[in-house]
Design a protein around this motif. Structure first.
Motif, PDB file in Angstrom:
ATOM      1  N   UNK A 145       0.947  -1.254   0.073  1.00 55.52           N
ATOM      2  CA  UNK A 145       0.163  -0.027   0.055  1.00 55.52           C
ATOM      3  C   UNK A 145       0.693   1.117   0.026  1.00 55.52           C
ATOM      4  N   UNK A 146       0.413   2.246  -0.741  1.00 52.23           N
ATOM      5  CA  UNK A 146       1.152   3.511  -0.527  1.00 52.23           C
ATOM      6  C   UNK A 146       0.627   4.451   0.246  1.00 52.23           C
ATOM      7  N   UNK A 147       1.632   4.796   1.293  1.00 55.91           N
ATOM      8  CA  UNK A 147       1.313   5.771   2.499  1.00 55.91           C
ATOM      9  C   UNK A 147       2.572   6.708   2.689  1.00 55.91           C
ATOM     10  N   UNK A 148       2.079   7.964   2.539  1.00 56.28           N
ATOM     11  CA  UNK A 148       3.135   8.935   2.681  1.00 56.28           C
ATOM     12  C   UNK A 148       4.168   9.057   1.297  1.00 56.28           C
ATOM     13  N   UNK A 149       3.705   8.581   0.122  1.00 55.49           N
ATOM     14  CA  UNK A 149       4.306   8.709  -0.772  1.00 55.49           C
ATOM     15  C   UNK A 149       5.293   7.564  -1.129  1.00 55.49           C
ATOM     16  N   UNK A 150       5.073   6.444  -0.197  1.00 63.12           N
ATOM     17  CA  UNK A 150       6.190   5.199  -0.192  1.00 63.12           C
ATOM     18  C   UNK A 150       5.064   4.060  -0.264  1.00 63.12           C
ATOM     19  N   UNK A 151       5.472   3.154  -1.017  1.00 63.33           N
ATOM     20  CA  UNK A 151       4.793   1.720  -1.225  1.00 63.33           C
ATOM     21  C   UNK A 151       5.377   0.641  -0.337  1.00 63.33           C
ATOM     22  N   UNK A 152       4.811   0.281   0.421  1.00 66.73           N
ATOM     23  CA  UNK A 152       5.506  -0.796   1.346  1.00 66.73           C
ATOM     24  C   UNK A 152       4.547  -1.986   1.509  1.00 66.73           C
ATOM     25  N   UNK A 153       5.105  -3.107   2.035  1.00 66.79           N
ATOM     26  CA  UNK A 153       4.120  -4.336   1.942  1.00 66.79           C
ATOM     27  C   UNK A 153       3.434  -4.492   3.383  1.00 66.79           C
ATOM     28  N   UNK A 154       2.309  -5.162   3.244  1.00 67.62           N
ATOM     29  CA  UNK A 154       1.696  -5.228   4.729  1.00 67.62           C
ATOM     30  C   UNK A 154       0.948  -6.564   4.949  1.00 67.62           C
ATOM     31  N   UNK A 155       1.021  -7.109   5.944  1.00 65.69           N
ATOM     32  CA  UNK A 155       0.426  -8.616   5.927  1.00 65.69           C
ATOM     33  C   UNK A 155       1.432  -9.454   5.278  1.00 65.69           C
ATOM     34  N   UNK A 156       0.808 -10.834   5.491  1.00 62.17           N
ATOM     35  CA  UNK A 156       1.606 -11.984   4.833  1.00 62.17           C
ATOM     36  C   UNK A 156       1.721 -12.033   3.359  1.00 62.17           C
ATOM     37  N   UNK A 157       2.575 -12.975   2.781  1.00 64.27           N
ATOM     38  CA  UNK A 157       2.149 -13.409   1.424  1.00 64.27           C
ATOM     39  C   UNK A 157       1.466 -14.474   1.414  1.00 64.27           C
ATOM     40  N   UNK A 158       0.619 -14.496   0.098  1.00 61.74           N
ATOM     41  CA  UNK A 158      -0.399 -15.654  -0.088  1.00 61.74           C
ATOM     42  C   UNK A 158       0.066 -16.451  -1.330  1.00 61.74           C
ATOM     43  N   UNK A 159      -0.690 -17.387  -1.337  1.00 61.38           N
ATOM     44  CA  UNK A 159      -0.550 -18.332  -2.675  1.00 61.38           C
ATOM     45  C   UNK A 159      -1.855 -18.952  -2.729  1.00 61.38           C
ATOM     46  N   UNK A 160      -2.256 -19.361  -3.977  1.00 63.14           N
ATOM     47  CA  UNK A 160      -3.461 -20.058  -4.322  1.00 63.14           C
ATOM     48  C   UNK A 160      -3.266 -20.703  -5.716  1.00 63.14           C
ATOM     49  N   UNK A 161      -4.406 -20.986  -6.368  1.00 62.02           N
ATOM     50  CA  UNK A 161      -4.308 -21.688  -7.545  1.00 62.02           C
ATOM     51  C   UNK A 161      -5.298 -20.925  -8.400  1.00 62.02           C
ATOM     52  N   UNK A 162      -5.291 -21.206  -9.870  1.00 63.47           N
ATOM     53  CA  UNK A 162      -6.009 -20.646 -10.657  1.00 63.47           C
ATOM     54  C   UNK A 162      -7.524 -21.319 -10.621  1.00 63.47           C
ATOM     55  N   UNK A 163      -7.727 -22.298  -9.914  1.00 64.79           N
ATOM     56  CA  UNK A 163      -9.089 -22.816  -9.728  1.00 64.79           C
ATOM     57  C   UNK A 163      -9.931 -22.379  -8.589  1.00 64.79           C
ATOM     58  N   UNK A 164     -10.529 -23.209  -7.641  1.00 61.35           N
ATOM     59  CA  UNK A 164     -11.335 -22.976  -6.823  1.00 61.35           C
ATOM     60  C   UNK A 164     -10.465 -23.177  -5.538  1.00 61.35           C
ATOM     61  N   UNK A 165      -9.206 -23.333  -5.557  1.00 64.67           N
ATOM     62  CA  UNK A 165      -8.406 -23.397  -4.080  1.00 64.67           C
ATOM     63  C   UNK A 165      -8.554 -22.241  -3.110  1.00 64.67           C
ATOM     64  N   UNK A 166      -8.467 -22.375  -2.072  1.00 64.25           N
ATOM     65  CA  UNK A 166      -8.378 -21.245  -1.286  1.00 64.25           C
ATOM     66  C   UNK A 166      -7.138 -20.462  -1.293  1.00 64.25           C
ATOM     67  N   UNK A 167      -7.417 -19.005  -1.052  1.00 62.87           N
ATOM     68  CA  UNK A 167      -6.226 -18.097  -0.876  1.00 62.87           C
ATOM     69  C   UNK A 167      -5.677 -18.283   0.682  1.00 62.87           C
ATOM     70  N   UNK A 168      -4.351 -18.746   0.655  1.00 56.11           N
ATOM     71  CA  UNK A 168      -3.814 -19.130   2.071  1.00 56.11           C
ATOM     72  C   UNK A 168      -2.512 -18.335   1.911  1.00 56.11           C
ATOM     73  N   UNK A 169      -2.344 -18.383   3.314  1.00 50.14           N
ATOM     74  CA  UNK A 169      -0.777 -17.553   3.699  1.00 50.14           C
ATOM     75  C   UNK A 169       0.309 -18.476   3.135  1.00 50.14           C
ATOM     76  N   UNK A 170       1.547 -17.714   2.849  1.00 54.08           N
ATOM     77  CA  UNK A 170       2.627 -18.781   2.354  1.00 54.08           C
ATOM     78  C   UNK A 170       3.746 -18.053   3.377  1.00 54.08           C
TER      79      UNK A 170
END
Length: 427
Positions: free
Chosen positions: A386-411
């Protein structure tokens, strides 16, 4: 494009046919010592097509110079099994007709060993069959289209970017968990990029949850009708599957129309330094923008990969302005060097493809690389920024999933660290 069914027998058959056909042409090295196109005792010649000019050049024109800079760094450190990498970069202007012309030149005239990181969904789609018929390894395509992940149809093609449907699911999961009840709209490029992204969004939110859907074509730099439709529909969240120039156009146009939604943007068009340059005095309009990425952030000075790539950029890329495109280009270069090393000293096209299909590569990515005999898709997840104060920074965990109906889960796997000298070794 729907994913074709995968099964190991089909892959083995395809690779066998590929190797057999290659041997019959006399172009590949075999027991008779025939020459491998683009490979000598001292050099490996590879090529790419890139939008150095045209509607997608903003930001993207920096990718190939960064990749070349990493290759030059490796060359300065002894090369790959004693061979230097020569990278021929052809400008296609993000025009599919141009792409076909320049790729034909790379293959038929320059005799490249492989095409590495050809950029664009509409552009690269038009050269898949040509590269297949000429048995040219087609590695790490700069696009998240599912077209590259057809190992039984295109055994020599592998992606790099996170699958657009996977990315769409991750962005939509953020809407579902953090912005529930908001009216959601979608703007996508009028090709597989936009369609695959929308498919991912709708897998998570449901087909009826997107209240307005619009497309754009890169030949028309006017998105006022699309943005106007979103405002009229009362959209509170807009998900963009856009190249950088059209991300900037969308944000700037919305401001002129006094429309201020929450923007969620595909990694393709979410690099903040690129967008801020495009918008100029309008850069503050990017505040709050949420994006997806799967590589280290360019200004994370504590990250060992950023430290390495910054050194490479200074020494071999004329210390060019360093952004996410620079990181991307060098990450591609690192992966290709890993693949060359894994292919062995007796380098052939089939040994290179076998090395990539074997998988097991580790690099700067925040998500898993999924290369295998049955999966040619590249990165399989993303982390949100997310961009905040003119800086782009990560927040939260990384996620993985598939292109089907699998869940979005933390990596939760910790990314690898680079070797001390910045050059991969054979694992």
């Amino acid at each position: 494009m729907p994913r074709v069914a995968r099964h190991a027998l089909a892959i083995a058959t395809s690779i066998t046919l590929l190797v057999t056909a290659v041997g019959c042409t006399g172009e590949e090295s075999d027991s008779g010592g025939r020459q491998v196109p683009g490979v000598t005792d001292t050099e490996i010649v590879v090529g790419t097509h890139m939008p150095l000019t045209g509607p997608a050049s903003a930001g993207y024109s920096k990718i190939a110079p960064a990749t070349k800079a990493y290759f030059d760094y490796v060359n300065a450190n002894g090369g790959v099994h004693g061979r230097r990498i020569t990278y021929k970069v052809m400008d296609d202007g993000y025009n599919p007709a141009n792409t076909q012309q320049v790729v034909r030149q790379l293959v038929l005239q320059d005799k490249v060993f492989a095409v590495v990181n050809g950029l664009g969904t509409p552009t690269h789609s038009g050269v898949l069959d040509f590269l297949k018929s000429n048995r040219v390894p087609d590695l790490f395509v700069a696009s998240g289209s599912r077209s590259w992940d057809q190992p039984d149809k295109y055994p020599g093609t592998f992606g790099f970017n996170t699958d657009y449907t996977v990315e769409g699911k991750i962005l939509a999961n953020h809407v579902k968990t953090s912005l529930p009840g908001r009216k959601v709209c979608f703007l996508g490029q009028d090709d597989d990029f936009g369609r695959d992204s929308l498919a991912g969004v709708e897998k998570v939110l449901g087909a009826g949850a997107v209240v307005a859907k619009q497309t754009y074509v890169t030949s028309n730099p006017n998105v006022a009708p699309q943005i106007g439709a979103f405002k009229a529909a009362g959209c509170q969240v807009v998900i963009l599957a856009t190249v950088p120039g059209f991300t900037a156009l969308s944000v700037g146009t919305a401001a002129r129309l006094s429309f201020r939604p929450q923007w969620l943007v595909s990694n393709v068009g979410a690099d903040h330094p690129t967008l801020a340059k495009q918008l100029g005095a309008g850069a503050p309009l990017l505040e709050g923008m949420v994006g997806a990425n799967y590589l280290p952030m360019q200004d994370d000075a504590e990250n060992p990969w950023i430290q390495l790539f910054t050194r490479v950029n200074k020494a071999h890329n004329a210390d060019a302005p360093f952004d996410g495109n620079s990181v991307y280009g060098m990450a591609v270069g690192y992966l290709f060097v890993q693949a060359l090393l894994a292919a062995g000293k007796d380098l052939t096209r089939e040994s290179l493809l076998a090395a990539v299909a074997k998988g097991g590569f580790q690099g700067p990515g925040l998500a898993p690389l999924r290369f295998s005999a049955t999966d040619h898709s590249g990165y399989g997840g993303a982390r949100l920024s997310q961009v905040s104060g003119g800086k782009q920074s990560y927040f939260g965990p990384a996620y993985e999933t598939d292109e089907g109906d699998g869940p979005v889960k933390e990596y939760a796997v910790t990314p690898a660290t680079p070797p001390a000298n910045g050059v991969p070794t054979v694992s």
